[in-house]
Design a protein around this motif. Structure first.
Motif, short mmCIF file in Angstrom:
data_model
loop_
_atom_site.label_atom_id
_atom_site.label_comp_id
_atom_site.label_asym_id
_atom_site.label_seq_id
_atom_site.Cartn_x
_atom_site.Cartn_y
_atom_site.Cartn_z
N LYS A 12 -24.68 7.58 -15.44
CA LYS A 12 -25.51 6.76 -16.31
C LYS A 12 -25.04 5.31 -16.22
O LYS A 12 -23.85 5.04 -16.11
CB LYS A 12 -25.41 7.22 -17.77
CG LYS A 12 -25.95 8.61 -18.04
CD LYS A 12 -25.77 8.97 -19.51
CE LYS A 12 -26.25 10.38 -19.79
NZ LYS A 12 -26.02 10.76 -21.22
N GLY A 13 -25.99 4.39 -16.31
CA GLY A 13 -25.64 2.98 -16.37
C GLY A 13 -25.29 2.39 -15.02
O GLY A 13 -25.38 3.05 -13.99
N SER A 14 -24.88 1.13 -15.05
CA SER A 14 -24.65 0.41 -13.79
C SER A 14 -23.42 -0.48 -13.88
O SER A 14 -23.07 -1.00 -14.94
CB SER A 14 -25.88 -0.44 -13.45
OG SER A 14 -26.16 -1.35 -14.51
N ILE A 15 -22.78 -0.63 -12.74
CA ILE A 15 -21.60 -1.49 -12.62
C ILE A 15 -21.83 -2.47 -11.47
O ILE A 15 -22.21 -2.05 -10.37
CB ILE A 15 -20.32 -0.69 -12.38
CG1 ILE A 15 -19.98 0.16 -13.62
CG2 ILE A 15 -19.15 -1.60 -12.03
CD1 ILE A 15 -18.73 1.02 -13.46
N ASP A 16 -21.60 -3.75 -11.73
CA ASP A 16 -21.61 -4.76 -10.68
C ASP A 16 -20.18 -5.01 -10.23
O ASP A 16 -19.28 -5.20 -11.06
CB ASP A 16 -22.18 -6.09 -11.19
CG ASP A 16 -23.67 -6.06 -11.44
OD1 ASP A 16 -24.32 -5.06 -11.06
OD2 ASP A 16 -24.19 -7.03 -12.01
N LEU A 17 -19.96 -5.02 -8.92
CA LEU A 17 -18.69 -5.44 -8.34
C LEU A 17 -18.91 -6.80 -7.70
O LEU A 17 -19.54 -6.89 -6.65
CB LEU A 17 -18.21 -4.43 -7.30
CG LEU A 17 -17.95 -2.99 -7.78
CD1 LEU A 17 -17.50 -2.13 -6.62
CD2 LEU A 17 -16.92 -2.98 -8.90
N LEU A 25 -12.80 -3.32 -2.54
CA LEU A 25 -13.04 -2.10 -1.76
C LEU A 25 -12.35 -0.90 -2.41
O LEU A 25 -12.94 0.17 -2.55
CB LEU A 25 -12.54 -2.27 -0.33
CG LEU A 25 -12.64 -1.01 0.55
CD1 LEU A 25 -14.09 -0.57 0.72
CD2 LEU A 25 -11.99 -1.25 1.91
N ARG A 26 -11.12 -1.11 -2.83
CA ARG A 26 -10.39 -0.02 -3.48
C ARG A 26 -11.11 0.43 -4.75
O ARG A 26 -11.24 1.63 -5.01
CB ARG A 26 -8.97 -0.47 -3.80
CG ARG A 26 -8.05 -0.57 -2.58
CD ARG A 26 -6.73 -1.24 -2.95
NE ARG A 26 -5.68 -1.01 -1.96
CZ ARG A 26 -5.49 -1.77 -0.90
NH1 ARG A 26 -6.29 -2.81 -0.66
NH2 ARG A 26 -4.51 -1.50 -0.05
N THR A 27 -11.57 -0.52 -5.54
CA THR A 27 -12.29 -0.20 -6.77
C THR A 27 -13.59 0.54 -6.45
O THR A 27 -13.93 1.52 -7.10
CB THR A 27 -12.58 -1.47 -7.58
OG1 THR A 27 -11.38 -2.19 -7.81
CG2 THR A 27 -13.24 -1.13 -8.90
N GLY A 28 -14.31 0.04 -5.46
CA GLY A 28 -15.58 0.65 -5.07
C GLY A 28 -15.42 2.08 -4.61
O GLY A 28 -16.21 2.97 -4.97
N ILE A 29 -14.39 2.34 -3.80
CA ILE A 29 -14.13 3.70 -3.33
C ILE A 29 -13.81 4.62 -4.50
O ILE A 29 -14.28 5.77 -4.55
CB ILE A 29 -13.00 3.70 -2.28
CG1 ILE A 29 -13.49 3.06 -0.98
CG2 ILE A 29 -12.50 5.13 -2.01
CD1 ILE A 29 -12.41 2.87 0.07
#
Length: 214
Positions: A12-17, A25-29
């Motif tokens: 649910k919901g959305s996150i912008d990086l 990249l580490r956070t995204g993975i």
């Protein structure tokens, strides 16, 4: 009954990086691996291309010369209806702040004086009703204490915090810091980046859950 509970555990919901370098990249993975919940949409905003020095990208299979933000979309194997990864190959500036739209906005930009840009992102996100999280000095070898708290809770010894305050950011912005900076003769090790990314992921998820429950 268990099946019903499992069915309710959906993204649910959305996150912008915003910013997608070694830390991003580490956070995204981390985020694309979350199971039974987490964000339904992850938007990566970064206009930089991968170079020969972007070792973590190359180790994960990226190609030199391709956009960093495209890489997370490439390695995410989720179906779009389960978890969508959107790549925006632009650097955020004062002219394209409307790209900021996530329920939670994670700011991980680096290089040069990023404080004014970070402050503009935070103001835009807050205007949208979004929650924000960023960094305030994350140099370190790996032994440093990592501090996690709202900007209003820091004292006046952190220069990044003080610069953000001068830009009008005084509350409702979560910061992660080792209280070690570029002025200090200390590098940034992959161990520190791993730890920081793990903490950012946890805090971003807490903020997303909070936002989804409002």
């Amino acid at each position: 009954m268990i099946q019903d509970m499992e069915n309710n555990k959906i993204p649910k919901g959305s996150i912008d990086l915003v910013g997608f370098g070694r830390l991003g990249l580490r956070t995204g993975i981390n985020l694309i691996q979350i199971h039974r919940g987490g964000p339904a949409k992850i938007t990566v905003i970064d206009g930089q291309k991968i170079s020969e020095s972007d070792i973590i990208f190359l180790l994960k299979g990226a190609e030199v010369g391709t956009y960093k933000s495209d890489f997370l979309k490439e390695i995410s194997t989720h179906k779009k209806e389960f978890r969508e990864v959107v790549s925006i190959t632009e650097d955020i500036n004062e002219d394209n702040l409307d790209l900021i739209s996530g329920d939670v906005v994670v700011i991980e930009i680096a290089g040069g004086n990023t404080i004014p840009t970070a402050a503009n992102i935070i103001k835009k996100a807050h205007e949208n009703g979004s929650k924000t999280i960023g960094t305030a000095g994350i140099f370190g070898i790996g032994d440093e204490e990592i501090v996690v708290k709202d900007i209003s809770e820091f004292d006046d010894s952190n220069p990044v915090v003080e610069e953000l305050r001068k830009e009008g950011i005084v509350k409702d912005h979560m910061l992660i810091s080792t209280n070690t900076f570029i002025r200090d003769s200390i590098p940034i090790t992959p161990y520190v980046l791993d730890d920081i990314a793990n903490i950012i992921t946890k805090e971003a998820l807490k903020l997303l859950i909070e936002k989804n429950n409002e």
